[in-house]
Design a protein around this motif. Structure first.
Motif, PDB file in Angstrom:
ATOM      1  N   UNK A 128     110.655  38.680  81.402  1.00 60.02           N
ATOM      2  CA  UNK A 128     110.888  37.332  80.875  1.00 60.02           C
ATOM      3  C   UNK A 128     112.277  37.250  80.240  1.00 60.02           C
ATOM      4  N   UNK A 129     113.001  36.177  80.537  1.00 62.85           N
ATOM      5  CA  UNK A 129     114.316  35.951  79.938  1.00 62.85           C
ATOM      6  C   UNK A 129     114.125  35.124  78.668  1.00 62.85           C
ATOM      7  N   UNK A 130     114.355  35.752  77.550  1.00 62.16           N
ATOM      8  CA  UNK A 130     114.115  35.095  76.257  1.00 62.16           C
ATOM      9  C   UNK A 130     115.381  34.383  75.802  1.00 62.16           C
ATOM     10  N   UNK A 131     115.504  33.129  76.202  1.00 67.99           N
ATOM     11  CA  UNK A 131     116.682  32.333  75.851  1.00 67.99           C
ATOM     12  C   UNK A 131     116.322  30.860  75.995  1.00 67.99           C
ATOM     13  N   UNK A 132     116.990  29.979  75.239  1.00 64.67           N
ATOM     14  CA  UNK A 132     116.743  28.543  75.384  1.00 64.67           C
ATOM     15  C   UNK A 132     117.094  28.061  76.781  1.00 64.67           C
ATOM     16  N   UNK A 133     116.430  27.014  77.221  1.00 64.02           N
ATOM     17  CA  UNK A 133     116.745  26.395  78.508  1.00 64.02           C
ATOM     18  C   UNK A 133     118.198  25.930  78.501  1.00 64.02           C
ATOM     19  N   UNK A 134     118.775  25.787  79.699  1.00 66.24           N
ATOM     20  CA  UNK A 134     120.189  25.399  79.809  1.00 66.24           C
ATOM     21  C   UNK A 134     120.468  24.096  79.064  1.00 66.24           C
ATOM     22  N   UNK A 169     108.804  13.151  79.754  1.00 65.58           N
ATOM     23  CA  UNK A 169     107.688  14.040  80.052  1.00 65.58           C
ATOM     24  C   UNK A 169     107.876  14.732  81.399  1.00 65.58           C
ATOM     25  N   UNK A 170     108.253  13.950  82.401  1.00 60.94           N
ATOM     26  CA  UNK A 170     108.419  14.527  83.743  1.00 60.94           C
ATOM     27  C   UNK A 170     109.523  15.574  83.759  1.00 60.94           C
ATOM     28  N   UNK A 171     110.613  15.274  83.067  1.00 57.24           N
ATOM     29  CA  UNK A 171     111.722  16.232  83.014  1.00 57.24           C
ATOM     30  C   UNK A 171     111.322  17.513  82.281  1.00 57.24           C
ATOM     31  N   UNK A 172     110.513  17.355  81.218  1.00 52.02           N
ATOM     32  CA  UNK A 172     110.056  18.532  80.466  1.00 52.02           C
ATOM     33  C   UNK A 172     109.192  19.436  81.343  1.00 52.02           C
ATOM     34  N   UNK A 173     108.295  18.814  82.126  1.00 56.31           N
ATOM     35  CA  UNK A 173     107.436  19.596  83.015  1.00 56.31           C
ATOM     36  C   UNK A 173     108.259  20.267  84.111  1.00 56.31           C
ATOM     37  N   UNK A 174     109.187  19.530  84.678  1.00 52.06           N
ATOM     38  CA  UNK A 174     110.022  20.099  85.752  1.00 52.06           C
ATOM     39  C   UNK A 174     110.825  21.283  85.240  1.00 52.06           C
ATOM     40  N   UNK A 175     111.363  21.140  84.036  1.00 48.41           N
ATOM     41  CA  UNK A 175     112.162  22.214  83.455  1.00 48.41           C
ATOM     42  C   UNK A 175     111.321  23.469  83.244  1.00 48.41           C
ATOM     43  N   UNK A 176     110.127  23.289  82.698  1.00 47.55           N
ATOM     44  CA  UNK A 176     109.259  24.444  82.440  1.00 47.55           C
ATOM     45  C   UNK A 176     108.794  25.084  83.741  1.00 47.55           C
ATOM     46  N   UNK A 193     108.335  31.073  82.145  1.00 46.04           N
ATOM     47  CA  UNK A 193     107.197  30.247  81.733  1.00 46.04           C
ATOM     48  C   UNK A 193     105.928  30.678  82.458  1.00 46.04           C
ATOM     49  N   UNK A 194     106.044  30.954  83.764  1.00 46.13           N
ATOM     50  CA  UNK A 194     104.876  31.355  84.540  1.00 46.13           C
ATOM     51  C   UNK A 194     104.432  32.781  84.198  1.00 46.13           C
ATOM     52  N   UNK A 195     105.379  33.661  83.929  1.00 46.39           N
ATOM     53  CA  UNK A 195     105.015  35.021  83.529  1.00 46.39           C
ATOM     54  C   UNK A 195     104.297  35.006  82.185  1.00 46.39           C
TER      55      UNK A 195
END
Length: 412
Positions: free
Chosen positions: A399-405, A202-209, A215-217
């Motif tokens: 916004x960059x429309x691509x999957x996370x690294x 959960x923490x890693x998911x939040x940090x990534x987002x 995500x903020x835009x």
């Protein structure tokens, strides 16, 4: 992914049809409640706005509840709270109970609303059908506007009692509870480690987002959607009534109250096609580009509505146009969240984005009533809506429309 993925799509769409349809009818009660209780429009506007805000505050937590107890139980519990809130509103004779009832419906819709239901659809539908399935489910809420709001406006006109009308809507809303059974999921065993994406906490998911600017835009743009939807849904019917805009159809007179209900219904009717269309477009084009176009067209629709002479025809034209642009943001936005961060924490992350939407809903709903009581008109709110539409179009563009690294690094 389920072979019978259409079952949760159908059940989720009907739940949203009933829940959102009943809530979208609340705008027609604006003037009757103000007249009955001898108060300004801010009271009912604030109650509705508080409901919207609670939906947003609780949405991220509902994602955690849904992951622990399952979508079906979460949505069923939300349906119970929603119905209880409708009962409280229906028997209320003063402002405190009206506000409490609205708060309960907000908590209920947080659990039985878009977040958990769309997360279940995202997991159930095949990848090539996912965007379309999200659009169809989203369209369910719009069909509710078309089916429920005119029904409520006609009841209000015939019964002459907002209490009785709300209680009838309460009985209809109870159907949401058993429909939650169609959202049951089979929990699959964890995937083997070989060749799979590394497990994420959960923490890693939040940090990534939170470290992703897009995500903020996306979150900020969704604020504007909430502002528009709440302001128009709650204040377009009284705006029509204030201007005494009625019409004649086949020799039958349609009162301003009924026309307000039909305007919101028309928004819902055209959004059935609009949500599916934008969901389909999101599967063929970049979703963030579609969001830019959608928000820009909303601003244009507001400008044209204010520029045309106000009449029944201009009201219905505006409602139909806005319908195509109403909730098309939902499949595009939820689809972007799933694409960027994967399905595992999609419900929670979409809940955070949805919180921004509901903050906008709070300001659009409450602000409309507050400014009306201060100025005696909605003029300023219309122009604020135009400015926010243009702002949302601009901030979605980069916004960059691509999957996370993490997801992009998946082995072939």
């Amino acid at each position: 992914m389920r072979r019978d993925w259409w079952v949760p799509v159908a059940c989720g769409a009907v739940i949203l049809t009933i829940g959102i349809g009943a809530r979208q009818s609340f705008g027609i009660f604006q003037k009757p409640i103000a007249d009955d209780l001898q108060v300004g429009r801010e009271l009912w506007s604030f109650g509705n706005a508080l409901s919207m805000l609670l939906m947003g505050v609780l949405a991220p937590f509902v994602g955690g509840v849904e992951r622990r107890f399952g979508v079906a139980r979460t949505v069923a519990a939300g349906g119970v709270l929603y119905v209880l809130g409708m009962v409280v509103i229906g028997v209320a004779t003063e402002g405190v109970l009206l506000t409490v009832g609205n708060a309960l419906t907000g908590v209920g819709m947080a659990a039985a609303g878009f977040g958990p239901i769309l997360a279940a659809i995202n997991r159930a539908a095949p990848p090539d059908k996912r965007s379309l399935a999200l659009g169809i489910t989203t369209a369910g809420g719009s069909f509710g506007q078309f089916a429920v709001v005119p029904f409520a406006s006609i009841l209000l006109e015939r019964l002459g009692s907002w209490h009785g009308t709300i209680l009838i809507l309460t009985a209809v809303s109870a159907v949401m509870i058993p429909l939650a059974l169609g959202l049951r999921e089979t929990r699959s065993a964890p995937a083997a480690a070989g060749g799979a994406v590394a497990p994420q906490g959960l923490r890693e998911a939040l940090s990534e987002a939170f470290a992703t600017p897009g995500f903020w835009l996306l979150t900020l743009g969704f604020f504007v959607c909430g502002f528009h939807v709440s302001f128009v849904g709650l204040h377009l019917p009284p705006y029509i009534s204030d201007k005494s805009v009625g019409m004649e159809v086949l020799g039958r007179s349609i009162s301003p109250t009924e026309l307000g209900g039909w305007a919101i219904a028309l928004v819902g009717l055209f959004n059935i096609a609009g949500a599916i269309l934008w969901g389909w477009l999101g599967g063929r084009h970049r979703r963030k580009d579609m969001l830019v176009l959608l928000y820009f067209l909303r601003a244009v629709a507001f400008i044209v509505f204010l520029a045309l002479p106000l009449s029944a025809a201009s009201v219905l034209l505006f409602a139909a146009t806005l319908g195509f642009l109403w909730l098309g943001t939902v499949p595009l936005t939820s689809g972007l969240v799933a694409l960027m961060f994967g399905p595992t924490y999609m419900s929670m992350l979409y809940g955070i984005v949805f919180f921004s939407h509901q903050v906008g809903s709070f300001l659009g709903g409450w602000g409309g009533g507050r400014l009306y009581d201060l100025q005696g008109s909605y003029d300023l709110m219309w122009w604020i809506s135009i400015g926010l539409g243009l702002f949302a179009a601009l901030i979605n563009w980069p916004i960059r429309e691509a999957p996370a690294a993490r997801l992009a690094a998946r082995p072939a």
